[in-house]
Design a protein around this motif. Structure first.
Motif, short mmCIF file in Angstrom:
data_model
loop_
_atom_site.label_atom_id
_atom_site.label_comp_id
_atom_site.label_asym_id
_atom_site.label_seq_id
_atom_site.Cartn_x
_atom_site.Cartn_y
_atom_site.Cartn_z
N CYS A 31 0.82 -1.22 0.00
CA CYS A 31 0.00 0.00 0.00
C CYS A 31 0.85 1.26 0.00
O CYS A 31 0.50 2.25 -0.63
CB CYS A 31 -0.93 0.02 1.21
N HIS A 82 -8.49 1.76 1.44
CA HIS A 82 -8.55 0.44 2.06
C HIS A 82 -9.27 0.52 3.40
O HIS A 82 -9.13 1.49 4.15
CB HIS A 82 -7.14 -0.10 2.30
N ASN A 83 -10.02 -0.52 3.71
CA ASN A 83 -10.65 -0.66 5.03
C ASN A 83 -9.64 -1.37 5.93
O ASN A 83 -9.36 -2.54 5.77
CB ASN A 83 -11.94 -1.47 4.92
N THR A 113 -4.83 5.66 1.53
CA THR A 113 -3.51 5.32 2.07
C THR A 113 -2.70 6.59 2.22
O THR A 113 -2.41 7.26 1.22
CB THR A 113 -2.76 4.37 1.12
N GLN A 167 -13.10 -5.57 5.56
CA GLN A 167 -11.68 -5.27 5.74
C GLN A 167 -10.88 -5.71 4.52
O GLN A 167 -11.12 -6.77 3.95
CB GLN A 167 -11.17 -5.97 6.99
N SER A 168 -9.92 -4.88 4.15
CA SER A 168 -9.06 -5.21 3.01
C SER A 168 -8.30 -6.50 3.26
O SER A 168 -7.75 -6.70 4.36
CB SER A 168 -8.06 -4.07 2.76
N ALA A 212 -13.55 2.34 3.82
CA ALA A 212 -12.22 2.45 3.21
C ALA A 212 -11.72 3.90 3.25
O ALA A 212 -12.48 4.83 2.97
CB ALA A 212 -12.24 1.95 1.77
#
Length: 376
Positions: free
Chosen positions: A221, A237-238, A295, A340-341, A292
């Motif tokens: 990420c 992203h979660n 990043t 969740q990612s 999400a």
């Protein structure tokens, strides 16, 4: 040009002076960063940058005359405010941690949920948000500059605009032009990885980079290339932080938000803690974006605690532990959540690997933001 600006009494920050002298916006960025993207409709000029600097630091652009952009983005701590969540007019607290503005010029999206795509779009929203600056209209903003002889002269110099022809576009372009001077590289990591200085980083930080790109999976990420490192994949992203606030049925909460959705997403997510936790979903309405968040870059991360979108972790050690546990501060905490990612998963790092990873993160501080330069 620097000397002219200083003779005119214009505040010229050290970073801005360096950029004006070396022409960084023309393709000479600091070590570790790519060429700076400049929109064709808002070219950099010294007059525009100096005007944007003044606007950024002017507390008159708030309903109480006490809040400027600088209040949440302090020069002294890498343009962060050091609080878990931002604080605006009348001591109101928002729902999200104030991101640093440093290197925001490289981002594809602004804000934690990406509701703005450019610095120009981003610059206006806080001014009109009742939680942040609390101004009621664009006209109220423009009246401040149109009635100030100094601003009128500076808008004329920067844009060729008369007092009554000054527009919100001019104002946001000036702020964005200033923010594009806030670029920062040349960290110990950059000098080691891109500059070939084998002594620039400690052995612990070097081992930490191996963890970062290997068993820590951080670089999935927080991306690094052989040419430069933005330390972000520009994606959302979660990571499980605060997602539990949406309750046992987050999709129902998301559906309720969409049903009551208004055009002013900015106001809603900063005043409603649950709505805030919808993350990117509040912008796109897509199920896969539920919870999400963008990043963040890791540059100068040691200077910008607390961390995560909700400011819930106050040290780098806790951040590393959180992600080592797959999105939990304690391995026994519930999770992962259904959204969740898959990139957020237990890492099983050793105590030494975690210490080295923290050492690496501390190596990402640029000289202009390193202690003791800004102590106190």
């Amino acid at each position: 040009m620097i000397e002219v600006l200083m003779r005119q009494g214009v505040r010229v920050p050290a970073m801005m002076a360096a950029l004006l002298c070396c022409g960084a916006w023309a393709g000479a960025p600091p070590l570790g960063l790519p060429p700076l993207p400049i929109p064709a409709d808002n070219p950099q000029t010294p007059a525009k940058i100096a005007l944007g600097d003044a606007l950024f630091h002017d507390a008159r652009f708030s309903s109480t005359g006490e809040i400027a952009c600088k209040n949440c983005h302090l020069d002294a701590i890498a343009f962060h405010d050091g609080r878990p969540v931002a604080k605006g007019v009348r001591m109101q607290r928002g729902t999200r941690n104030a991101p640093t503005v440093v290197n925001a010029a490289y981002y594809d999206y602004q804000f934690w949920d990406g509701r703005a795509q450019t610095l120009e779009q981003q610059a206006l929203q806080p001014l009109l948000n009742p939680i942040e600056h609390g101004l009621r209209s664009e006209d109220e903003i423009l009246n401040i500059v149109r009635r100030d002889a100094n601003y009128v002269a500076r808008f004329a110099e920067a844009f060729g605009a008369s007092a009554q022809s000054i527009t919100i576009t001019h104002l946001t372009q000036a702020i964005a032009a200033y923010e594009r001077t806030l670029i920062s590289g040349d960290s110990a990591f950059d000098r080691w990885y891109y500059g070939g200085d084998l002594t620039a980083m400690s052995d612990s930080a070097k081992r930490g980079f191996e963890v970062f790109t290997g068993p820590g999976h951080c670089a999935q990420c927080h991306t690094v290339t052989r040419q430069y490192a933005l330390f972000t994949d520009q994606a959302f992203h979660n990571a499980n932080a605060s997602f539990a606030l949406l309750g046992a049925d987050p999709e129902r909460r998301a559906a309720e938000f969409m049903q009551a959705r208004t055009a002013n997403i900015d106001q809603r997510v900063l005043s409603d803690r649950e709505a805030s936790e919808l993350g990117r979903f509040a912008v796109t309405g897509r199920r896969e974006d539920l919870g999400a968040f963008k990043t963040p870059s890791l540059r100068n991360i040691a200077r910008t605690p607390p961390y995560l979108h909700d400011g819930s972790l106050n040290t780098l050690e806790k951040v590393v532990e959180y992600f080592n546990n797959g999105g939990k501060l304690n391995p026994r905490d519930p999770g992962p959540n259904p959204f969740q990612s898959p990139l957020i998963r237990p890492l099983n790092l050793s105590a030494e690997q975690k210490r080295d990873l923290v050492a690496f993160l501390k190596s990402l501080t640029s000289p202009e933001y390193a202690e003791p330069a800004y102590r106190g």
